[in-house]
Motif scaffolding. Structure first.
Motif, mmCIF file in Angstrom:
data_model
loop_
_atom_site.group_PDB
_atom_site.id
_atom_site.type_symbol
_atom_site.label_atom_id
_atom_site.label_comp_id
_atom_site.label_asym_id
_atom_site.label_seq_id
_atom_site.Cartn_x
_atom_site.Cartn_y
_atom_site.Cartn_z
ATOM 1 N N ALA A 152 0.829 -1.163 0.181
ATOM 2 C CA ALA A 152 0.116 0.042 -0.010
ATOM 3 C C ALA A 152 0.925 1.329 -0.006
ATOM 4 O O ALA A 152 0.357 2.403 -0.672
ATOM 5 N N ALA A 153 2.098 1.018 0.427
ATOM 6 C CA ALA A 153 3.005 2.320 0.778
ATOM 7 C C ALA A 153 3.437 2.681 -0.853
ATOM 8 O O ALA A 153 3.867 3.978 -1.070
ATOM 9 N N CYS A 154 3.375 1.720 -1.490
ATOM 10 C CA CYS A 154 3.728 2.293 -3.156
ATOM 11 C C CYS A 154 2.717 2.506 -3.999
ATOM 12 O O CYS A 154 3.019 2.569 -5.232
ATOM 13 N N ARG A 155 1.596 2.520 -3.616
ATOM 14 C CA ARG A 155 0.307 2.979 -4.451
ATOM 15 C C ARG A 155 0.426 4.356 -4.634
ATOM 16 O O ARG A 155 0.820 5.272 -3.946
ATOM 17 N N PRO A 156 0.354 4.507 -6.284
ATOM 18 C CA PRO A 156 0.596 5.954 -6.852
ATOM 19 C C PRO A 156 -0.383 6.901 -6.431
ATOM 20 O O PRO A 156 -1.540 6.576 -6.248
ATOM 21 N N ARG A 157 0.055 8.015 -5.811
ATOM 22 C CA ARG A 157 -0.881 8.873 -5.315
ATOM 23 C C ARG A 157 -0.489 10.546 -5.486
ATOM 24 O O ARG A 157 0.641 10.670 -5.585
ATOM 25 N N GLY A 158 -1.394 11.412 -5.310
ATOM 26 C CA GLY A 158 -0.957 12.801 -5.441
ATOM 27 C C GLY A 158 -1.535 13.613 -6.681
ATOM 28 O O GLY A 158 -1.302 12.915 -7.490
ATOM 29 N N LEU A 159 -2.024 14.636 -6.515
ATOM 30 C CA LEU A 159 -2.284 15.593 -7.612
ATOM 31 C C LEU A 159 -1.523 16.850 -7.363
ATOM 32 O O LEU A 159 -1.714 17.352 -6.442
ATOM 33 N N PRO A 160 -0.855 17.532 -8.484
ATOM 34 C CA PRO A 160 -0.064 18.685 -8.315
ATOM 35 C C PRO A 160 -1.171 19.768 -7.874
ATOM 36 O O PRO A 160 -2.034 20.027 -8.710
ATOM 37 N N ILE A 161 -1.088 20.532 -6.920
ATOM 38 C CA ILE A 161 -1.773 21.688 -6.515
ATOM 39 C C ILE A 161 -1.360 22.894 -7.645
ATOM 40 O O ILE A 161 -0.211 23.267 -7.473
ATOM 41 N N GLY A 162 -2.404 23.330 -7.999
ATOM 42 C CA GLY A 162 -1.886 24.476 -9.290
ATOM 43 C C GLY A 162 -2.625 24.097 -10.624
ATOM 44 O O GLY A 162 -2.837 24.985 -11.471
ATOM 45 N N ASN A 163 -2.724 22.916 -10.903
ATOM 46 C CA ASN A 163 -3.036 22.431 -12.053
ATOM 47 C C ASN A 163 -4.800 22.533 -12.266
ATOM 48 O O ASN A 163 -5.506 22.279 -11.218
#
Length: 332
Positions: A152-163
């Protein structure tokens, strides 16, 4: 410019477009945030993509989701919150921890596929999502949810703030949560602005039960509540909301916002007095602040903050009036 746009179009049509790197910087209001600016060509793609897919989701979004939507916005969210505060005695206000940093890519893409059937559009979306996977890595504190293993620690995550895409996809990601609150919890008085939300009721017990159910449902989205801020309180005590404290019959600007604005306007005033900032630039900053705080009961606050600021002779008619005096004929 035209040649570059033609080249970009060809890359998109041939399925070879790849997002470029981001430029990063930090802002410190209301809190320290990492902002990621995409290249111009990538922003063109983001806008074109959103123009195609936004109408599909607008048809299914609930009316009381107010962020990054045409005809909505923060001030309408404040108006709606106050209208609920006048009708109900209790509120559960909450927000999410590290919302953009914790958005799970697999869950996001599954939610987008509910309205997007075209493989080429989904391929483009997947490339943009993947391009921002490491941008907020250092801003994310690992949370373990029921059923997780070490992978679970390797799950891709996150969206850049500003897009633009990140802002829109945040609404898509939390749309199932909106439906859960409205349909399964049966809460008619509910609204959300990005990761801030509020539920209203005549019963404290109902709202406390809603909090427990919300915590469990958010876990299925790999999102977590800010526990200390998610409290049931009487609406008459005031509701912190988007920089204001909203009461059933009036609104105040948050004290922290007043301190920040006083400091920021002071800096701009010093730059104006030294000649580093033109009167037009200084005036635009002052009017921008006034346009924001006028949505609260803030006439006295505006006079207090602006009274010490003297204008240079010749900038406005009269002899060196204060900014407050110069603006008073058009106050509201």
């Amino acid at each position: 410019m035209a040649d570059r746009l033609v080249q970009l179009r060809e890359e998109l049509l041939n399925g070879v477009y790849a997002p470029g790197p981001y430029t990063h910087f930090f802002i410190h209001e209301p809190k320290r945030r990492k902002i990621s600016a995409a290249r111009f060509r990538d922003r063109v793609v983001h806008h074109a993509l959103c123009a195609v897919i936004e109408p599909r989701f607008e048809r299914v979004f609930i009316p009381d989701s107010y962020a990054n939507r045409i005809g909505k916005g923060s001030h309408r969210a404040i108006d709606r919150l106050q209208s609920f505060a006048r009708r109900y005695p209790y509120v559960l206000r909450g927000d999410l921890r590290q919302h953009f940093a914790s958005i799970d890519h697999a869950i996001l893409l599954d939610s987008l596929r509910t309205q997007i059937a075209e493989p080429d559009i989904m391929h483009l979306i997947e490339s943009i999502v993947a391009g921002g996977s490491d941008v907020l890595r250092e801003q994310y504190d690992m949370v373990w949810f029921p059923g997780d293993d070490l992978l679970a620690a390797c799950r891709p995550r996150g969206l850049p703030i500003g897009n633009l895409t990140s802002q829109f996809w945040s609404n898509c990601y939390l749309h199932p949560f909106d439906l859960f609150v409205k349909r399964e919890l049966g809460c008619r008085a509910y609204l959300r602005y990005v990761d801030d939300f509020a539920l209203f009721s005549d019963s404290k017990a109902t709202l406390w039960a809603c909090k427990e159910a919300i915590r469990e449902r958010l876990a299925t989205l790999r999102q977590t509540l800010h526990e200390r801020s998610a409290q049931v309180t009487p609406t008459e005590h005031g509701i912190p909301w988007l920089g204001f404290v909203v009461f059933p019959d009036h609104r105040l600007v948050k004290a922290r916002k007043v301190r920040y604005a006083t400091h920021r306007l002071g800096e701009r005033y010093a730059a104006y007095q030294s000649g580093a900032l033109s009167f037009a630039e200084f005036d635009a900053g002052v009017r921008g602040w006034i346009n924001h705080v006028r949505h609260a009961d803030s006439w006295g606050l505006r006079r207090h903050v602006l009274a010490p600021l003297l204008l240079k002779p010749g900038d406005v008619p009269g002899r060196r009036p204060t900014v407050a005096a110069a603006l008073s004929p058009r106050g509201e």
